[in-house]
Write a protein that holds these residues in place. Structure first.
Motif, short mmCIF file in Angstrom:
data_model
loop_
_atom_site.label_atom_id
_atom_site.label_comp_id
_atom_site.label_asym_id
_atom_site.label_seq_id
_atom_site.Cartn_x
_atom_site.Cartn_y
_atom_site.Cartn_z
N ALA A 1 -1.92 47.41 82.42
CA ALA A 1 -0.66 48.42 83.06
C ALA A 1 -0.07 47.58 84.06
CB ALA A 1 -1.52 49.44 83.44
N ARG B 1 -5.25 52.49 72.44
CA ARG B 1 -4.29 52.13 73.40
C ARG B 1 -2.99 53.09 73.87
NH1 ARG B 1 -0.76 46.51 73.33
NH2 ARG B 1 0.87 46.84 74.80
N THR B 2 -2.66 53.73 72.65
CA THR B 2 -1.51 54.69 72.71
C THR B 2 -1.96 55.70 73.63
OG1 THR B 2 -0.79 54.12 70.54
CG2 THR B 2 0.00 56.06 71.55
N GLU C 1 -2.03 54.82 77.21
CA GLU C 1 -0.78 54.82 77.92
C GLU C 1 -0.24 56.21 78.04
OE1 GLU C 1 0.77 50.46 75.85
OE2 GLU C 1 1.02 52.54 74.65
N GLU C 2 -0.23 57.11 76.99
CA GLU C 2 0.31 58.50 77.34
C GLU C 2 -0.60 59.03 78.52
OE1 GLU C 2 -0.23 60.17 73.56
OE2 GLU C 2 1.39 59.14 72.67
N SER D 1 -1.95 57.85 81.16
CA SER D 1 -1.29 56.83 82.31
C SER D 1 -0.14 57.18 82.74
CB SER D 1 -1.75 55.61 82.46
OG SER D 1 -0.87 54.80 81.35
N GLN E 1 2.34 55.77 81.43
CA GLN E 1 3.57 54.37 81.25
C GLN E 1 3.10 53.46 80.20
OE1 GLN E 1 3.48 52.44 84.99
NE2 GLN E 1 1.62 51.61 84.88
N ARG E 2 4.02 52.63 79.57
CA ARG E 2 3.52 51.92 78.41
C ARG E 2 2.78 50.44 79.08
NH1 ARG E 2 2.67 54.47 74.30
NH2 ARG E 2 4.63 55.73 73.55
N PHE E 3 1.94 49.83 78.49
CA PHE E 3 1.46 48.64 78.91
C PHE E 3 2.24 47.55 78.84
CE2 PHE E 3 -3.23 49.64 77.49
CZ PHE E 3 -3.35 50.67 78.68
#
Length: 954
Positions: free
Chosen positions: A48, A394-395, A398-399, A401, A403-405
């Motif tokens: 991130a 991973r998806t 990201e959701e 947090s 934000q996308r990595f």
């Protein structure tokens, strides 16, 4: 020891691990779990954390820079990345006593030239400005009713936005009646691509959803993205949508900058634009930032200095370090019994090794080799699972947090450090069993007999000193601020717990003295535990570790919950039903009659309704325009001097806040509808719990009703009328335009804290030159409405408004009970497991004693009874010691939070609330009493009564 000897020890340890698969799997799992968590956290954090090139794309897409006009006529000093900090200096801030600001030629040019035109003049020739237009939040149609969404206008066909705003599904809007939305909008609204959505006030012109967009840096955005010129101006013209810059209807003040080939925006251009009031995030500068000494913003910041809390002293870091460190210590103590079991089951093998000429170091190496083998295996398993789970989820990560990595980032040094954590954990867990195994008598090991030794008084004294010193270090370090608070709290808590571990063998002997008052079964169990301290002490330490962690979190949670309970302020009497608030937008205000009908239709037996009027001064903010604000004030002689004097320096301000009693009085508390509201006697009853008829008569006679005697002087209350802030004004409490009027008032007692509130009638407001507008309604039913009725009312209101306008005063709602229950269950499982391991080992060691009992005529159930009491004794000792150990870190962390939250001006009661410590006696009682009884009952239930007779040896 030679390397060859270690090689042999590791081979023996590997063979033993393969033989005892169940025990090995237990240790591997305990080591792998924390390694898995640390690995996952490290991979997520590193992934991130964007690289400069990735950050640039998030900020400006494919553009060469992002330009923003912060303030015309001002000078801006910025960091290379303006998100990291900036300062704005304008001559109008420095003008005194009404003198005209003295602008430099550069600042005057900024004032006289429109921002877009000025930007074109200053940027390299051929630069293109792509405006960013973001409008107000509005209510958009959903499958269930209305949903609050932000409005934006973008040309999604322009590749300049790629990376900042991505079209992830469908197509870009092609007509004025088409729009794209974010994924969060679709999930919350229940709509899909191809459906239509409407904007409140524009229901006759619905938009068709053609695509889904995503902000990689803001996945939780709920947004409608329309074509330029098709939405924002229409929304902003609606009543209540706002106007001016905040609504996006004026000229844009932020642009993406596209440059012709060969042109760049270097640091000199950034500083030049700052002189005209712009900030610029330049692709060139972000990828290759200047030295700190070349950045005026940093130079000025370094000149002013200013001490900041050290990283290791930050409250969040102290808590995190303590939790992680104590968790690793718990793993070490929990894994200890497993190695103790292995060492005792291998004692004949270890005795043969010693009899064959092996030294004590060789015996220790075999047991420590088990720690190395299982620790490394557990670390590798945890490392692989951690990386695999992050890649698989991973998806979802990201959701979660938001934000996308940037990219899937694996740092070799980080992962090597995590492996070392697993190795050290396994080694530490095997240290005590290794030392005990190396000291065992060779003859006793070969014959299967235990060599009984009294506990070391020196070790017990050392443990006692560690307990006292560790507790003092944790508690004093939490509040005094010496050294690093993280190290003080973590180190002190760990030393105290390790001291208790060192005390355990001696305390086990003290527990044994209770046997004289017990019946045969528990007396035998207690005697057996005392005689075999080598296996009892690690088991007690394991139970203690599990209970200590749970008690620490339970005490911390209960204390934090008590702080929230003490600071909670009820909005109205218990059970009151409220709709609206002091700043209900005008668009919702027009729907109040319908909202009231829906509430009364869905919630039964509400009783008489009280309508609340907001009192306004020089405008109505709910309509989106400028307005003043009204504040009920204390008499001047009771007011904190800091409030009325804006010229005090920081030292004098802090001195007054710390020493002047007027600055430490009870906080100012209005009502949910503002300091001054208008209504009748029913409002006094429903919102403040006032039932005195005299209060209603005073209200009708034109007097104000106040609820705190300090606000009443000579039969009047001071009402301060503050002028609206105009664009560009600098808020200054001591210099703002305001008028103070005195209103006849009476004092009444309210059932809810409302010392800063006052109520007048609508006629009185008109007489004072003020205006009123609908703000909401309040009901006070005889009982608290059910959750089901509230949900029905919310469902009906969702079809009228996207705002959460309904609330019911249910008092303070605690979640600590559920957390404590979950922790108690977790501690019970771990403690029962540790006690069960020790009981199983004790049962194997006690087989000859049971044979002797059977030979002299003992009943078959004696085996069940003995096993049950053996397990109960271990669980009882562990829970008592764990309860004592768990209190230290909990109290220390509460003191850390209290010290961090204390600021000048707080009253003694508020300061005490910030660090209050509460013991959850019910949870502690269940842990200390019920857990040992449960352990004893399960052990007795799961043990066979039949005793197999063995031939006595020796």
């Amino acid at each position: 020891m030679k390397l060859s000897a270690w090689r042999v020890a590791l081979r023996i340890a590997r063979r033993d691990a393969l033989r005892a698969k169940g025990r090995s799997a237990l240790v591997i799992a305990m080591v792998a779990l924390p390694v898995l968590g640390v690995t996952g956290a490290d991979v997520v954090f590193r992934s991130a954390d964007l690289e400069p090139a990735e950050h640039v794309v998030r900020v400006m897409g494919q553009a060469d820079g992002e330009l923003e006009m912060v303030e015309r006529g001002a000078t801006v000093l910025q960091a290379p990345d303006p998100e990291k900090g900036m300062t704005v200096n304008s001559p109008k801030y420095e003008a005194k006593d009404g003198a005209a600001p003295r602008y430099t030629p550069v600042q005057q040019r900024s004032l006289d030239t429109e921002p877009a035109e000025l930007a074109r003049q200053l940027l390299p020739p051929g630069a293109t400005l792509v405006p960013e237009r973001q409008g107000p939040f509005t209510a958009a149609g959903s499958a269930q009713g209305l949903l609050s969404a932000r409005t934006t206008e973008l040309d999604l066909t322009d590749p300049v936005w790629k990376g900042r705003v991505n079209l992830v599904k469908g197509r870009a809007p092609a007509t004025d009646r088409e729009t794209a939305v974010t994924g969060e909008f679709l999930s919350r609204s229940g709509l899909k691509i191809g459906d239509q959505t409407t904007v409140r006030g524009l229901e006759d012109a619905p938009f068709t959803i053609t695509g889904v967009v995503e902000y990689p840096g803001e996945l939780t955005a709920t947004e409608i993205v329309a074509r330029p010129g098709t939405l924002i101006s229409k929304v902003a013209k609606l009543t209540g949508a706002g106007d001016g810059r905040n609504a996006g209807t004026d000229e844009p003040t932020r642009w993406l900058v596209k440059l012709p080939a060969g042109a760049t925006l270097d640091w000199s251009k950034v500083t030049e634009l700052g002189g005209y009031g712009f900030t610029l995030a330049s692709r060139t500068v972000l990828l290759d930032p200047p030295a700190r000494a070349d950045v005026p913003y940093y130079v000025e910041a370094d000149k002013h200095g200013g001490s900041s809390t050290g990283y290791l002293d930050r409250t969040s870091v102290v808590i995190l370090a303590t939790v992680v460190g104590m968790a690793l210590l718990e793993i070490v103590l929990l894994a200890g019994p497993a190695f103790a079991v292995g060492a005792r089951r291998s004692r004949r093998q270890l005795g043969l090794l010693a009899a064959g000429g092996g030294e004590r170091a060789n015996v220790r190496a075999v047991v420590l080799g088990g720690g190395i083998v299982l620790g490394v295996t557990g670390a590798v398993v945890g490392l692989g699972l951690g990386i695999g789970l992050v890649a698989l989820l991973r998806t979802q990560a990201e959701e979660y947090s938001g934000q996308r990595f940037g990219h899937f980032n694996l740092q070799p040094l980080d992962l090597l450090g995590v492996l070392l954590v697993g190795l050290v954990t396994g080694l530490l867990a095997a240290v005590v069993p290794a030392v005990q195994a190396s000291r065992q008598d060779v003859v006793a090991a070969l014959t299967g007999r235990d060599s009984l030794k009294p506990p070391s008084r020196k070790l017990a004294l050392l443990g006692l000193l560690m307990v006292g010193g560790g507790a003092a270090l944790a508690l004093l370090g939490a509040t005094s601020g010496f050294a690093s608070r993280s190290l003080a709290v973590l180190g002190g808590s760990a030393v105290a717990e390790l001291g208790m571990v060192a005390l355990t063998p001696y305390l086990v002997g003290l527990f044994g003295r209770l046997g004289r008052w017990l019946s045969l079964g528990p007396r035998l169990a207690l005697r057996d535990s005392v005689r075999h301290r080598g296996r009892t002490a690690p088991a007690v330490a394991a139970v203690m570790a599990a209970v200590a962690g749970t008690v620490a979190v339970s005490v911390y949670t209960a204390s934090y919950d008590e702080e929230g309970r003490r600071e909670y302020v009820a909005a109205a009497p218990a059970g009151a039903v409220l709709i609206g608030s002091g700043w209900l937008p005008a668009a919702e205000g027009k729907l109040l009659p319908q909202m009231r009908d829906e509430v009364e239709r869905n919630i039964p037996a509400l009783g008489p309704r009280a309508d609340v009027q907001r009192v306004n001064y020089k405008g109505d903010c709910s309509a989106g325009g400028s307005c003043g604000y009204i504040r009920v004030e204390l008499p001047k002689e009771l007011r904190c001097p800091v409030v009325d004097n804006d010229d005090l320096g920081p030292v004098e301000t802090e001195r007054l806040l710390t020493t002047d009693p007027r600055c430490k009085s009870m906080g100012h508390r209005g009502s949910p509808y503002g300091d001054l509201s208008a209504g009748d006697a029913t409002l006094l009853r429903n919102l403040f719990g006032v039932t005195d008829p005299a209060a209603g008569r005073a209200l009708a006679a034109g007097k104000a009703v106040v609820f705190d005697a300090r606000y009443l002087k000579d039969g009047k209350v001071a009402v301060e009328l503050n002028d609206p802030f105009q664009a560009g004004d600098v808020p200054s409490p001591g210099k703002r335009g305001h008028t103070e009027i005195a209103v006849d008032a009476v004092l009444v007692s309210a059932t809810v804290p409302a010392n800063g509130a006052a109520v007048i009638s609508p006629d009185t407001a008109t007489r004072l030159g003020l205006t009123t507008s609908p703000a909401g309604s309040v009901w006070l039913p005889d009982g608290v409405p059910s959750d089901g009725a509230q949900q029905k009312a919310n469902g009906a209101l969702a079809k009228l408004t996207d705002q959460d306008v309904l609330s019911i005063e249910r008092g303070y709602q605690s979640r600590a009970d559920l957390i404590s229950l979950g922790l108690s269950i977790f501690a019970a499982i771990v403690a029962l497991g540790a006690a069960g391991i020790a009981t199983g080992l004790a049962a194997a060691d006690s087989q000859r004693d049971l044979t002797t009992l059977a030979a002299v005529g003992a009943e078959p159930r004696i085996r069940r009874t003995l096993s049950g009491f053996q397990c109960g004794v271990i669980a009882a000792m562990g829970t008592l010691l764990g309860t004592v150990c768990g209190i230290v870190p909990a109290v220390a962390l509460r003191k850390v939070q209290g010290a961090a939250a204390t600021v000048p001006g707080m009253t003694a009661d508020v300061i005490a609330n910030k660090s209050v410590v509460v013991f959850p006696w019910t949870t502690l009682a269940i842990t200390v009493v019920v857990l040992p009884l449960l352990a004893a009952g399960l052990a007795a239930l799961l043990t066979r009564s039949r005793i197999s007779l063995l031939r006595r040896s020796g």
